[in-house]
Design a protein around this motif. Structure first.
Motif, PDB file in Angstrom:
ATOM      1  N   SER A 127      -0.408 -16.818  -4.651  1.00  0.00           N
ATOM      2  CA  SER A 127       0.698 -16.693  -3.690  1.00  0.00           C
ATOM      3  C   SER A 127       0.195 -16.442  -2.267  1.00  0.00           C
ATOM      4  O   SER A 127       0.920 -16.652  -1.308  1.00  0.00           O
ATOM      5  CB  SER A 127       1.678 -15.595  -4.124  1.00  0.00           C
ATOM      6  N   ASP A 134       4.205 -23.740   0.147  1.00  0.00           N
ATOM      7  CA  ASP A 134       4.989 -22.929  -0.792  1.00  0.00           C
ATOM      8  C   ASP A 134       5.356 -23.691  -2.062  1.00  0.00           C
ATOM      9  O   ASP A 134       5.374 -23.118  -3.158  1.00  0.00           O
ATOM     10  CB  ASP A 134       6.254 -22.408  -0.099  1.00  0.00           C
ATOM     11  N   THR A 135       5.648 -24.975  -1.926  1.00  0.00           N
ATOM     12  CA  THR A 135       5.996 -25.761  -3.117  1.00  0.00           C
ATOM     13  C   THR A 135       4.809 -25.852  -4.071  1.00  0.00           C
ATOM     14  O   THR A 135       4.959 -25.721  -5.299  1.00  0.00           O
ATOM     15  CB  THR A 135       6.456 -27.174  -2.696  1.00  0.00           C
ATOM     16  N   LYS A 137       2.386 -23.669  -4.308  1.00  0.00           N
ATOM     17  CA  LYS A 137       2.209 -22.339  -4.918  1.00  0.00           C
ATOM     18  C   LYS A 137       3.184 -22.129  -6.063  1.00  0.00           C
ATOM     19  O   LYS A 137       2.816 -21.652  -7.148  1.00  0.00           O
ATOM     20  CB  LYS A 137       2.428 -21.246  -3.867  1.00  0.00           C
ATOM     21  N   VAL A 138       4.450 -22.470  -5.839  1.00  0.00           N
ATOM     22  CA  VAL A 138       5.472 -22.259  -6.868  1.00  0.00           C
ATOM     23  C   VAL A 138       5.160 -23.097  -8.104  1.00  0.00           C
ATOM     24  O   VAL A 138       5.240 -22.605  -9.237  1.00  0.00           O
ATOM     25  CB  VAL A 138       6.881 -22.582  -6.322  1.00  0.00           C
ATOM     26  N   ILE A 141       2.247 -21.500  -9.979  1.00  0.00           N
ATOM     27  CA  ILE A 141       2.624 -20.240 -10.631  1.00  0.00           C
ATOM     28  C   ILE A 141       3.513 -20.510 -11.838  1.00  0.00           C
ATOM     29  O   ILE A 141       3.391 -19.877 -12.888  1.00  0.00           O
ATOM     30  CB  ILE A 141       3.303 -19.294  -9.610  1.00  0.00           C
ATOM     31  N   LYS A 142       4.414 -21.474 -11.687  1.00  0.00           N
ATOM     32  CA  LYS A 142       5.275 -21.884 -12.786  1.00  0.00           C
ATOM     33  C   LYS A 142       4.415 -22.343 -13.974  1.00  0.00           C
ATOM     34  O   LYS A 142       4.608 -21.911 -15.109  1.00  0.00           O
ATOM     35  CB  LYS A 142       6.136 -23.053 -12.290  1.00  0.00           C
ATOM     36  N   SER A 145       2.071 -19.325 -15.380  1.00  0.00           N
ATOM     37  CA  SER A 145       2.789 -18.303 -16.150  1.00  0.00           C
ATOM     38  C   SER A 145       3.256 -18.882 -17.481  1.00  0.00           C
ATOM     39  O   SER A 145       3.210 -18.210 -18.509  1.00  0.00           O
ATOM     40  CB  SER A 145       3.958 -17.734 -15.340  1.00  0.00           C
TER      41      SER A 145
ATOM     42  N   SER B 127       9.744 -17.949 -10.619  1.00  0.00           N
ATOM     43  CA  SER B 127       9.332 -19.288 -10.173  1.00  0.00           C
ATOM     44  C   SER B 127      10.315 -20.362 -10.623  1.00  0.00           C
ATOM     45  O   SER B 127      10.340 -21.455 -10.071  1.00  0.00           O
ATOM     46  CB  SER B 127       7.905 -19.605 -10.645  1.00  0.00           C
ATOM     47  N   ASN B 128      11.142 -20.082 -11.619  1.00  0.00           N
ATOM     48  CA  ASN B 128      12.100 -21.073 -12.125  1.00  0.00           C
ATOM     49  C   ASN B 128      13.532 -20.871 -11.648  1.00  0.00           C
ATOM     50  O   ASN B 128      14.422 -21.607 -12.072  1.00  0.00           O
ATOM     51  CB  ASN B 128      12.102 -21.054 -13.663  1.00  0.00           C
ATOM     52  N   ASP B 134      11.602 -22.341  -2.273  1.00  0.00           N
ATOM     53  CA  ASP B 134      10.194 -22.068  -2.586  1.00  0.00           C
ATOM     54  C   ASP B 134       9.614 -20.931  -1.750  1.00  0.00           C
ATOM     55  O   ASP B 134       8.809 -20.138  -2.247  1.00  0.00           O
ATOM     56  CB  ASP B 134       9.357 -23.340  -2.409  1.00  0.00           C
ATOM     57  N   THR B 135      10.017 -20.833  -0.496  1.00  0.00           N
ATOM     58  CA  THR B 135       9.494 -19.756   0.340  1.00  0.00           C
ATOM     59  C   THR B 135       9.952 -18.398  -0.177  1.00  0.00           C
ATOM     60  O   THR B 135       9.168 -17.439  -0.226  1.00  0.00           O
ATOM     61  CB  THR B 135       9.953 -19.948   1.797  1.00  0.00           C
ATOM     62  N   LYS B 137      10.727 -17.703  -3.286  1.00  0.00           N
ATOM     63  CA  LYS B 137       9.996 -17.441  -4.529  1.00  0.00           C
ATOM     64  C   LYS B 137       8.595 -16.915  -4.242  1.00  0.00           C
ATOM     65  O   LYS B 137       8.137 -15.947  -4.850  1.00  0.00           O
ATOM     66  CB  LYS B 137       9.896 -18.725  -5.362  1.00  0.00           C
ATOM     67  N   VAL B 138       7.910 -17.572  -3.300  1.00  0.00           N
ATOM     68  CA  VAL B 138       6.536 -17.164  -2.989  1.00  0.00           C
ATOM     69  C   VAL B 138       6.517 -15.743  -2.425  1.00  0.00           C
ATOM     70  O   VAL B 138       5.675 -14.920  -2.824  1.00  0.00           O
ATOM     71  CB  VAL B 138       5.873 -18.149  -2.006  1.00  0.00           C
TER      72      VAL B 138
END
Lengths: 294, 294
Positions: A127, A134-135, A137-138, A141-142, A145, B127-128, B134-135, B137-138
Motif C-alpha cells: 500500500s 492505487d488501482t 495496489k488494490v 492486495i485483493k 489476501s 479491497s473488494n 481505489d484511493t 481502499k488504499v
C-alpha cells in the motif's frame, strides 16, 4: 543456458534479499520483534516465489523495480506461514534449513507475533509503494489476501491438517496442494505478469501455468523425500513415510509420480507458449522446479 | 440522551453483527476453519471499535453503508488479536466472555489458523468493497496495516509481554497502551472520519481525540479490575493485582487513576470540539467509554 538460469536466479535472490532486509531494518518497532522477524526472513532459502514473480514480470515488462514490493510482500507472507507452521501446535519442528525454528530461537509467543507482524506488514508494504498507482495496489492486495487467506493458503493448511491419518484420493491431494502451496505460486505469476501489463488472455493462460507449476513443485517435494540427499533437502529422507501423510509416490508409486510430474511439465509449458512467454525465464524455471534437488 | 445513546449503540451493534456473519457465511472454505472463525466473531461483545468507526463516519458523512466494510475489517482484526492473545503461549486464557476460548473449543492449531485467516480476510474485505474507490481502499489498508501490525497493535503486544514483571513508568505504560489498544481505536476514528470526508485539519484533531480515548479506555479497564462487578466484566476482580502487571491504579492509586481519567475525558472532548464533532455521538461515546461498567 543452465548457466544463465543459475546467474539469473542468483542475481534476483540477491536483489530480493537486500530489499527484504532493508524493509525490515527501516521499521521502528520493539527490538525483540524486529530481531525475530529478521531472523526468519534472513534464514530464508530459495526465494522461489519472489524469483518467479520477477520472472513473470520480465516476461512482459521492462522496469523490474515495479514488481519488487510485490515480491517482498509475497516472501513476507511465505515466511510468516513457515513460522506459524513450525509451532508446537502445528508441525512442531525444531529446525528449519539447519537452524532452530523461530519459536526455538526466541519463544512461542514471539514467534506467533513475528508471524502476525510479517503477515500484516506485507499489505502495508504494497500500500506504500510509490511506483504503483492505487488501482494496481488494490488489485495486488485483493489477489494476495485471497491467495494467502482462508480461500487460499490458510484454507489449504487446514485441509492438510485434517487429512493427516486419513485415506485420500489424488483429487483431494491436489485440492490440498493447490490451496496450500499453489495459491501463492499463482499470486507470484499473476502479480508479476499483471504489473508487466500482460493482457487478460495472457493472464488466463498463466493461471493454468501456475496451476501446473504448483503441482510440479509438490510432486517433486514428495519425490525428494524418497530420493533426495538429506544434506541438500535439510531434513531426513523418508519422513513422509513414517507418518500417514498422503503423497504422490504413495498414491502412484515412485515411477508413477515421475510420470505425473512430466505430464504436468508438458502442460505448464504449453500454457506458457499460449501466454507468449516461451522466451522468458519462466520456461527454464519450470524445468528447474521439476528437477531441483532441494 | 442516555436512552438515545443506548439505542444508537444497539442499532449499530445489530447492523455490524449481521454484516460480520454475512461476510463469513459467504466464504467457501474448509468447514472447521469457517466454524472456528464464526465462533469467535459471534462471541464478540461490545463491538466498541466498529461502533466508534460508524459514529466517526456519521459526524461528517451521510451514507453509513460506505463505512461498513471498514468497521467489519476492524472487528475481524480485533477478533484475531483476541484469539491469538488467548493462546497458551500468550495469555493462556481458557474463557473469554464466559465461553471457552477458541483454542479450547477447537484446538490450538485451528485457533492459530482462524486468527491468521481473519487477519488476512480483513484486507480482502476492504479491497473488494464496491462502494469505495481505489484511493479510499488504499488509504484504509495503509492505515489499518499500520495500526494493527508491527508499528501498532502487534508491537504493543510485544512491549506488553516484555513489561510483565518489570517496574514501569507512567510514560512507558502509556506507550504500551497507545500501541496495543490505542492504535486500533485511532484507526476506527480515522477511517470513519476519512470516509465521511472530514478535512485534514479535522482529522488532525481527531487524532488527538483518539489518543485520549484510548487512554480513557485503558484507565477504566484497570479501574474495573478493582471496582467492577465480576459478572459484568466476565472475569474475577483483582486479577491484575495478583500478577506484576503495571496498571494506572498501581501507579497512581485508585483516586489518582480516576482523576487521570477525568482529565483525559476533558482533553478528548476539547479535541472533538475543535474537529467540529461536538454534536456527534462521539461526545456521548466518550462518557460511555469513561463510565462503562464492563
Amino acid at each position: 543456458m543452465q548457466e544463465n538460469l543459475n546467474n539469473y536466479i542468483k542475481d534476483k535472490k540477491e536483489a530480493i534479499h537486500k530489499e527484504l532486509i532493508r524493509y525490515l531494518e527501516d521499521l521502528v518497532i520493539p527490538d525483540k520483534l524486529k530481531e525475530s522477524m529478521l531472523y526468519s526472513v534472513k534464514a530464508g532459502g530459495k526465494r522461489l516465489r519472489p524469483v518467479l514473480l520477477l520472472a513473470a514480470y520480465e516476461a512482459y515488462g521492462d522496469n523490474t523495480q515495479k514488481a519488487l514490493t510485490s515480491a517482498i510482500a509475497l516472501e513476507f507472507i511465505h515466511t510468516y506461514s513457515l513460522i506459524h507452521d513450525d509451532l508446537p501446535a502445528m508441525d512442531n519442528d525444531d529446525y528449519r534449513r539447519g537452524k532452530p525454528t523461530n519459536h526455538k530461537e526466541f519463544n512461542e509467543a514471539t514467534a506467533i507475533l513475528a508471524g502476525d507482524a510479517l503477515l500484516t506488514y506485507s499489505f502495508e508494504v504494497i500500500s506504500n509503494d510509490p511506483l504503483l498507482n492505487d488501482t494496481q495496489k488494490v488489485n495486488l492486495i485483493k489477489a494476495l489476501s485471497y491467495s494467502s487467506g482462508p480461500n487460499g493458503m490458510v484454507g489449504g493448511q487446514m485441509l492438510d491438517m485434517h487429512a493427516e491419518n486419513l485415506p485420500i484420493t489424488l483429487t483431494e491431494l491436489e485440492e490440498i496442494h493447490t490451496h496450500k502451496t499453489g495459491e501463492l505460486l499463482r499470486f507470484a505469476i499473476y502479480a508479476g505478469a499483471y504489473l508487466g501489463k500482460a493482457t487478460s488472455e495472457q493472464l488466463s493462460y498463466l493461471k493454468d501455468f501456475a496451476y501446473y507449476l504448483g503441482l510440479i513443485f509438490q510432486v517433486q517435494d514428495d519425490i525428494l523425500d524418497i530420493t533426495g540427499d538429506p544434506d541438500k533437502i535439510g531434513k531426513p529422507v523418508g519422513s513422509d513415510e513414517g507418518n500417514q501423510k498422503s503423497t504422490y509416490p504413495k498414491l502412484l508409486g515412485l515411477e508413477g509420480a515421475v510420470e505425473q510430474k512430466n505430464s504436468y511439465v508438458m502442460k505448464a509449458k504449453e500454457a506458457l507458449k499460449k501466454a507468449n512467454a516461451e522466451h522468458s525465464y519462466l520456461m527454464q524455471l519450470t524445468d528447474f522446479f521439476s528437477q531441483r534437488d532441494h
